[in-house]
Design a protein around this motif. Structure first.
Motif, PDB file in Angstrom:
ATOM      1  N   GLY A 180      70.371  34.270  39.033  1.00  0.00           N
ATOM      2  CA  GLY A 180      70.867  35.640  39.053  1.00  0.00           C
ATOM      3  C   GLY A 180      72.125  35.819  38.234  1.00  0.00           C
ATOM      4  N   ASP A 181      73.013  34.842  38.288  1.00  0.00           N
ATOM      5  CA  ASP A 181      74.254  34.905  37.499  1.00  0.00           C
ATOM      6  C   ASP A 181      73.949  35.039  36.015  1.00  0.00           C
ATOM      7  OD1 ASP A 181      75.735  34.539  39.852  1.00  0.00           O
ATOM      8  OD2 ASP A 181      75.855  32.362  39.584  1.00  0.00           O
ATOM      9  N   LEU A 182      73.017  34.221  35.533  1.00  0.00           N
ATOM     10  CA  LEU A 182      72.718  34.185  34.100  1.00  0.00           C
ATOM     11  C   LEU A 182      71.859  35.363  33.648  1.00  0.00           C
ATOM     12  CD1 LEU A 182      72.257  30.344  33.686  1.00  0.00           C
ATOM     13  CD2 LEU A 182      74.063  31.761  32.677  1.00  0.00           C
ATOM     14  N   VAL A 234      66.922  13.793  41.837  1.00  0.00           N
ATOM     15  CA  VAL A 234      66.845  14.216  43.242  1.00  0.00           C
ATOM     16  C   VAL A 234      65.613  15.090  43.506  1.00  0.00           C
ATOM     17  CG1 VAL A 234      69.335  14.028  43.583  1.00  0.00           C
ATOM     18  CG2 VAL A 234      68.369  16.223  42.868  1.00  0.00           C
ATOM     19  N   GLY A 235      64.724  15.180  42.517  1.00  0.00           N
ATOM     20  CA  GLY A 235      63.466  15.896  42.726  1.00  0.00           C
ATOM     21  C   GLY A 235      63.564  17.404  42.635  1.00  0.00           C
ATOM     22  N   ILE A 236      64.448  17.902  41.773  1.00  0.00           N
ATOM     23  CA  ILE A 236      64.576  19.343  41.555  1.00  0.00           C
ATOM     24  C   ILE A 236      64.246  19.627  40.091  1.00  0.00           C
ATOM     25  CG2 ILE A 236      66.149  21.323  41.509  1.00  0.00           C
ATOM     26  CD1 ILE A 236      67.688  20.028  43.801  1.00  0.00           C
ATOM     27  N   ALA A 237      63.396  20.616  39.851  1.00  0.00           N
ATOM     28  CA  ALA A 237      62.949  20.915  38.480  1.00  0.00           C
ATOM     29  C   ALA A 237      63.673  22.138  37.919  1.00  0.00           C
ATOM     30  CB  ALA A 237      61.451  21.152  38.462  1.00  0.00           C
ATOM     31  N   ARG A 288      60.360  28.556  37.240  1.00  0.00           N
ATOM     32  CA  ARG A 288      60.824  29.236  38.449  1.00  0.00           C
ATOM     33  C   ARG A 288      62.251  29.743  38.292  1.00  0.00           C
ATOM     34  NH1 ARG A 288      59.252  24.459  42.515  1.00  0.00           N
ATOM     35  NH2 ARG A 288      59.984  23.345  40.650  1.00  0.00           N
ATOM     36  N   VAL A 289      62.977  29.176  37.351  1.00  0.00           N
ATOM     37  CA  VAL A 289      64.333  29.643  37.046  1.00  0.00           C
ATOM     38  C   VAL A 289      64.435  29.876  35.525  1.00  0.00           C
ATOM     39  CG1 VAL A 289      65.624  28.769  39.038  1.00  0.00           C
ATOM     40  CG2 VAL A 289      65.058  27.208  37.166  1.00  0.00           C
ATOM     41  N   PRO A 290      63.737  30.897  35.008  1.00  0.00           N
ATOM     42  CA  PRO A 290      63.658  31.084  33.557  1.00  0.00           C
ATOM     43  C   PRO A 290      64.999  31.352  32.888  1.00  0.00           C
ATOM     44  CG  PRO A 290      62.758  32.996  34.721  1.00  0.00           C
ATOM     45  CD  PRO A 290      62.954  31.917  35.727  1.00  0.00           C
TER      46      PRO A 290
END
Length: 203
Positions: free
Chosen positions: A146-148, A177-180, A184-186
């Motif tokens: 949201g910030d970007l 740590v298994g975060i992509a 989902r965060v374009p």
């Protein structure tokens, strides 16, 4: 001057990237955190905090916090400014830099330190804490999306130390740590790719 540096860890990379943006070259002394070299007494005699990176000045003074090192370099080489130029810019950069450090870097780092097998020798790992920190990291990543959407760089319209902190965090920790960082965060992915294309990202 000399810079005690680890080639892999994200915090030393933050200083290298900052120096590259400034066009400043400082001789480096490798200190491999993964091998525990920062804990050796020979290092502690020069850097009592055992922190990496550390900047040793010609008179023997040591600065051992990455943002403090960057502030020192900014004072010596004001342009291009990466902490802001006007009072408002400086306040905004400080605000976002602290948010990226405390809200993004720390949860990712804690999730990594308390879960990754390679950190077991350096950390008294608590799996439940790792899981809680991973959840916080995911939540802050969603907020960053949201910030970007509101401004092209972390602190507004200009590239700054806040972008370097966020970029070096997301270039290192998520996969461990298994975060992509994916569709989902374009907004985050587009920003990340733009920063990765800067010459300083190779530092």
């Amino acid at each position: 001057m000399k810079l005690y540096d680890d080639a892999i860890a994200p915090t030393p990379r933050r200083v290298r990237m900052f120096l590259a943006e400034k066009g400043v070259d400082i001789p480096r002394v490798p200190v491999t955190i993964g091998k525990g070299e920062h804990l050796a007494e020979s290092y502690a005699t020069r850097v009592p905090s055992r922190r990496v990176p550390a900047l040793e000045l010609d008179d023997g003074t040591v600065i051992s916090e990455s943002v403090a090192i960057c502030r020192y370099i900014e004072a010596l080489h004001p342009e291009p400014n990466l902490f802001g130029s006007t009072a408002l810019e400086q306040a905004r950069v400080e605000m976002w830099q602290r948010r990226m450090e405390f809200e993004l870097l720390l949860p990712f780092a804690n999730a990594f330190r308390h879960s990754h097998p390679k950190m077991a020798a350096l950390e008294n790992q608590v799996p439940a804490y790792a899981a809680a920190q991973k959840q916080l990291a995911e939540q802050r990543l969603a907020m960053l999306e949201g910030d970007l959407a509101r401004h092209p760089f972390i602190a507004g319209d200009k590239f700054s130390i806040a972008d370097i902190t966020a970029f070096t965090t997301l270039a290192f920790f998520p996969r461990l740590v298994g975060i992509a960082i994916d569709e989902r965060v374009p907004q985050v992915k587009q920003w990340f790719d733009r920063i990765a294309a800067r010459p300083s990202a190779a530092a």
